[in-house]
Design a protein around this motif. Structure first.
Motif, PDB file in Angstrom:
ATOM      1  N   MET A 217       0.797  -1.214   0.135  1.00 11.53           N
ATOM      2  CA  MET A 217       0.079  -0.023  -0.200  1.00 11.53           C
ATOM      3  C   MET A 217       0.863   1.404   0.092  1.00 11.53           C
ATOM      4  N   VAL A 218       1.902   1.301   0.932  1.00  8.07           N
ATOM      5  CA  VAL A 218       2.694   2.368   0.931  1.00  8.07           C
ATOM      6  C   VAL A 218       3.693   2.566  -0.312  1.00  8.07           C
ATOM      7  N   ASP A 219       4.265   1.635  -0.900  1.00  7.78           N
ATOM      8  CA  ASP A 219       5.057   1.652  -2.069  1.00  7.78           C
ATOM      9  C   ASP A 219       4.271   2.094  -3.161  1.00  7.78           C
TER      10      ASP A 219
ATOM     11  N   ALA B  95       4.281  11.077   6.497  1.00 12.75           N
ATOM     12  CA  ALA B  95       4.539  10.753   8.044  1.00 12.75           C
ATOM     13  C   ALA B  95       3.642   9.549   8.355  1.00 12.75           C
ATOM     14  N   LYS B  96       2.550   9.402   8.196  1.00 14.39           N
ATOM     15  CA  LYS B  96       1.853   8.364   8.560  1.00 14.39           C
ATOM     16  C   LYS B  96       2.071   7.029   7.797  1.00 14.39           C
ATOM     17  N   ALA B  97       2.499   7.078   6.515  1.00 12.99           N
ATOM     18  CA  ALA B  97       2.730   6.293   5.740  1.00 12.99           C
ATOM     19  C   ALA B  97       4.200   5.485   5.802  1.00 12.99           C
TER      20      ALA B  97
ATOM     21  N   ALA C  93      11.723   5.166  -1.657  1.00  9.57           N
ATOM     22  CA  ALA C  93      11.109   6.289  -1.897  1.00  9.57           C
ATOM     23  C   ALA C  93      11.914   7.292  -2.462  1.00  9.57           C
ATOM     24  N   GLY C  94      13.069   7.285  -2.482  1.00  9.93           N
ATOM     25  CA  GLY C  94      14.115   8.286  -2.898  1.00  9.93           C
ATOM     26  C   GLY C  94      14.367   9.303  -1.743  1.00  9.93           C
ATOM     27  N   ASP C  95      14.275   9.092  -0.472  1.00 13.23           N
ATOM     28  CA  ASP C  95      14.584   9.787   0.412  1.00 13.23           C
ATOM     29  C   ASP C  95      15.675   9.198   1.455  1.00 13.23           C
ATOM     30  N   SER C  96      16.383  10.109   2.104  1.00  8.15           N
ATOM     31  CA  SER C  96      17.502   9.537   3.070  1.00  8.15           C
ATOM     32  C   SER C  96      16.882   8.614   4.185  1.00  8.15           C
TER      33      SER C  96
END
Length: 301
Positions: free
Chosen positions: A116-118, A132-134, A161-164
């Motif tokens: 769901m998140v991805d 934040a919630k995900a 997700a492309g974030d550190s």
């Protein structure tokens, strides 16, 4: 004769049919499911808005149908829980369709949460609160699956997700904010780094901040948020202190730069720098004694 909802298409290659990189299991089946049998994912963190982008999706569905099926899992009571495809589901409703093509998978809570998140996290219009919630949901799911340590888990989530990893940890901290403060972060009234610091306050203390902001119209700065956090950690934070921190004005150092060339015009050429400074300080002291040192400078500067 079989109803449309019972029709199934056997796939040799999922990509051959839909032209997408979505991963499907070998011989996986696409099934048309009545919209009335679909249920939203529990605590789904992402908005489904009837905005311009939704209208574009509706127009596409009307013209071409749903090209990429949603992913669902059996609902514990009846029908199916949507894991991926909430926007497609809504578009089908607005387009007047009665069914939507889906892949039915048997997934546990952690597996379903990660999918769901991805399938949503890389959208461009995601609010900080949604992220934040995900991230929090995926983090907890991965920990249940035995992920190695907090940093490793955050790094793994960020990579997908492309974030550190550090950014992921900051977003997860935001999920500790009360809704009112989280709304301020979404509205860019409170920067993310300030929200992160405020997230360490107790719920009651955060409520004090909400009230103080509402009554004063002042949003906490990074320095003020750090002061509130430190006072909270030492057990000294009170509601009155929250107000005091927000409305306190930091004293600014008054810096005056005077042209040396202009100053030199008032003194003989033979005067040294030390002599000039001595005269200036003497005159200033004399002025302070006469004026009491407390009067407004007015137009004298």
């Amino acid at each position: 004769m079989k109803s449309k909802s019972a029709e199934k298409v056997k796939l040799k290659s999922f990509d051959d049919l839909f032209g997408t990189d979505t991963v499907a299991g070998a011989g996986e089946t696409v099934t048309s499911v009545p919209l009335s049998q679909l249920h939203t994912f529990k605590d789904h963190p992402f908005r489904v808005l009837d905005d311009e982008k939704m209208q574009e999706t509706v127009d596409s569905v009307k013209r071409y149908g749903v090209l990429i099926p949603g992913i669902v899992r059996p609902h514990p009571e009846n029908g199916y829980e949507v894991v991926a495809g909430h926007r497609r589901w809504r578009a089908c409703e607005l387009a007047g369709l009665e069914e939507m093509p889906v892949l039915i998978r048997t997934l546990n809570d952690d597996e379903a949460t990660i999918i769901m998140v991805d399938t949503n996290i890389q959208r461009e219009d995601i609010l900080p609160s949604e992220k934040a919630k995900a991230y929090r949901m995926k983090y907890e799911a991965m920990k249940h699956q035995g992920s190695k340590g907090d940093k490793h888990t955050a790094d793994a989530i960020g990579e997908a997700a492309g974030d550190s990893g550090r950014t992921v940890q900051r977003y997860i901290r935001l999920s500790e904010l009360v809704q009112e403060l989280l709304d301020y972060v979404d509205e860019n009234k409170i920067p993310m780094i300030v929200g992160e610091k405020l997230s360490y306050l107790k719920v009651e203390e955060q409520a004090w901040v909400v009230d103080a902001v509402g009554n004063s119209g002042i949003f906490p700065s990074k320095v003020q948020a750090e002061q509130l956090r430190e006072s909270s950690e030492t057990g000294e934070l009170t509601e009155g202190m929250v107000y005091a921190v927000l409305i306190r004005k930091e004293k600014e150092d008054v810096k005056v730069t005077i042209s040396a060339k202009r100053i030199r015009n008032y003194f003989p050429e033979s005067y040294s720098r030390e002599q000039i400074e001595s005269v200036i300080y003497t005159l200033l002291e004399d002025w302070r004694q006469k004026e009491g040192g407390t009067v407004d400078a007015g137009n004298t500067v």
